[in-house]
Design an enzyme around this catalytic site. Structure first.
Site, PDB file in Angstrom:
ATOM      1  N   ASN A   1      67.713   4.101  26.240  1.00 56.85           N
ATOM      2  CA  ASN A   1      66.580   4.802  26.484  1.00 56.85           C
ATOM      3  C   ASN A   1      65.879   6.607  26.057  1.00 56.85           C
ATOM      4  O   ASN A   1      65.173   7.221  26.053  1.00 56.85           O
ATOM      5  CB  ASN A   1      66.386   5.593  27.859  1.00 56.85           C
ATOM      6  CG  ASN A   1      66.551   4.185  29.157  1.00 56.85           C
ATOM      7  OD1 ASN A   1      67.005   4.150  29.587  1.00 56.85           O
ATOM      8  ND2 ASN A   1      65.681   3.081  28.861  1.00 56.85           N
TER       9      ASN A   1
ATOM     10  N   ASN B   1      69.408  -3.603  29.066  1.00 57.64           N
ATOM     11  CA  ASN B   1      68.662  -4.568  28.316  1.00 57.64           C
ATOM     12  C   ASN B   1      66.908  -4.011  27.438  1.00 57.64           C
ATOM     13  O   ASN B   1      66.306  -4.839  27.207  1.00 57.64           O
ATOM     14  CB  ASN B   1      67.992  -4.010  30.031  1.00 57.64           C
ATOM     15  CG  ASN B   1      67.163  -3.455  30.683  1.00 57.64           C
ATOM     16  OD1 ASN B   1      68.098  -2.445  30.722  1.00 57.64           O
ATOM     17  ND2 ASN B   1      65.509  -3.376  30.992  1.00 57.64           N
ATOM     18  N   HIS B   2      67.085  -2.454  27.062  1.00 58.33           N
ATOM     19  CA  HIS B   2      66.557  -2.121  26.048  1.00 58.33           C
ATOM     20  C   HIS B   2      66.763  -1.607  25.162  1.00 58.33           C
ATOM     21  O   HIS B   2      65.924  -1.812  23.480  1.00 58.33           O
ATOM     22  CB  HIS B   2      65.307  -0.881  26.789  1.00 58.33           C
ATOM     23  CG  HIS B   2      64.849  -0.319  27.484  1.00 58.33           C
ATOM     24  ND1 HIS B   2      64.160  -1.276  27.606  1.00 58.33           N
ATOM     25  CD2 HIS B   2      64.848  -0.243  29.203  1.00 58.33           C
ATOM     26  CE1 HIS B   2      63.478  -1.740  29.090  1.00 58.33           C
ATOM     27  NE2 HIS B   2      64.042  -0.629  29.892  1.00 58.33           N
TER      28      HIS B   2
ATOM     29  N   HIS C   1      69.949   4.551  36.176  1.00 61.13           N
ATOM     30  CA  HIS C   1      69.632   6.476  36.527  1.00 61.13           C
ATOM     31  C   HIS C   1      69.511   7.508  37.670  1.00 61.13           C
ATOM     32  O   HIS C   1      69.698   8.393  37.925  1.00 61.13           O
ATOM     33  CB  HIS C   1      67.841   6.520  35.978  1.00 61.13           C
ATOM     34  CG  HIS C   1      67.664   5.829  34.566  1.00 61.13           C
ATOM     35  ND1 HIS C   1      66.589   5.989  33.760  1.00 61.13           N
ATOM     36  CD2 HIS C   1      68.032   5.145  34.303  1.00 61.13           C
ATOM     37  CE1 HIS C   1      66.582   5.846  32.632  1.00 61.13           C
ATOM     38  NE2 HIS C   1      68.109   4.853  32.583  1.00 61.13           N
TER      39      HIS C   1
END
Length: 256
Positions: free
Chosen positions: A40, A67-68, A177
Site C-alpha cells: 500500500n 491483494n494489491h 491495518h
C-alpha cells in the site's frame, strides 16, 4: 535472533518517517532482520519500483505484499526479478515473482513466505496446501522461516498458524491495518500475532481519508480513495527467536 515485522506501509509519506527512525529502532532493539508488508505504499494501492527501493533503503530487508500487488504494471518486472520482494505464493505460477524466497542474515538462512487467505478475498489456491508444498520443496535449505498471512478473517489466520505451529518459526498477519493484542508463542514454539496493524498516517480510517470512506458506506457508490492526514505511526511486532532450538521466546508489539 530478533525479527521485526512491520505492518502494512501506507503512503509515500511514511517513507521519510521510516528513513528517519527505522535504523535507530533496529539499533535500539538489537534487531537482526526486518520484514514489512509494502503493498500500500504507493497511492494506497500497489508499490512502485522507486518506492520499493526507498523502503529497502529505510532499513527493511524483505518486502511482502498481498491483494494489491498487481495494482501497478511498472512493478511486475521488479517483482519477478527482486530477491527480496514477495507476492502471495498461492497466486497462479504464471504470475510474476514468487511467494517464497530465502535470504541470508548474519550467516543464517531465513525462508520468507507470503500467502493470501481465501475468506472474503480472491479465489486462490489453498494457502494450507501451498505452504505444505513449499516447506517440503525447501526442506534442508533454510534454518528459520517467517510467514506473512495477508488475510481478512482472523480465524483463518489463526487456523493457519495452528496448522503450521512448530513448522514455521514466525507467523504474522497483515491486511486489516488494525493491530491485534494476541501476540503469543504457540505450543510448538511458533511466534504468532493475528495482525501487525498499519504503518502510515493515523488521521483517517485504516490510512484512507475519512470522508472518502464514510461516503462509500453511506452512498454505496465507488469512491476514489485519498491518503489520510494526521501524524504517522509505525506498527509491528518483535519476535525473539532462540537460534539453538528454533523456538520463539517472546512476541512483543512495537509502535514508534
Amino acid at each position: 535472533m530478533k525479527i521485526l515485522a512491520i505492518g502494512d506501509v501506507v503512503g509515500q509519506v511514511t517513507l521519510p518517517y521510516l528513513r528517519q527512525r527505522l535504523w535507530n529502532k533496529r539499533h535500539e532493539l538489537s534487531v537482526d532482520f526486518v520484514i514489512a508488508n509494502g503493498e500500500n505504499v504507493t497511492d494506497i494501492h500497489g508499490i512502485s519500483p522507486q518506492d520499493a527501493g526507498q523502503l529497502l533503503d529505510c532499513g527493511v530487508d524483505v518486502i511482502t505484499t498481498g491483494n494489491h500487488v498487481w495494482s501497478r504494471r511498472d512493478t511486475y518486472a521488479l517483482i519477478d526479478e527482486s530477491p527480496v520482494i514477495l507476492r502471495p505464493a498461492n497466486y497462479p505460477a504464471s504470475c510474476p515473482g514468487e511467494g517464497a524466497k530465502t535470504v541470508r542474515i548474519g550467516g543464517w538462512r531465513i525462508l520468507c513466505l507470503n500467502v493470501m487467505g481465501e475468506v472474503y478475498m480472491e479465489a486462490l489456491a489453498s494457502p494450507f496446501d501451498t505452504l505444505d508444498r513449499i516447506l517440503e520443496r525447501e526442506r534442508g535449505r533454510y534454518d528459520f522461516s517467517v510467514l506473512d498471512i495477508h488475510a481478512e478473517a482472523t480465524s483463518e489466520k489463526l487456523a493457519l498458524a495452528r496448522y503450521f505451529d512448530g513448522r514455521i518459526n514466525v507467523i504474522f498477519g497483515t491486511h486489516t491495518h488494525v493491530p491485534t493484542a494476541d501476540g503469543q508463542v504457540l505450543p510448538g514454539g511458533t511466534g504468532y500475532i493475528t495482525d501487525l496493524g498499519m504503518s502510515g498516517p493515523t488521521g483517517g480510517i485504516i490510512g484512507t481519508d475519512v470522508q472518502c470512506v464514510i461516503d462509500r458506506f453511506r452512498t454505496k457508490r465507488p469512491q476514489r480513495f485519498k491518503l489520510a492526514g494526521g501524524p504517522v505511526a509505525v506498527m509491528g511486532a518483535l519476535f525473539e527467536l532462540d537460534t539453538d532450538t528454533g523456538r520463539v521466546l517472546s512476541v512483543t508489539r512495537v509502535t514508534f
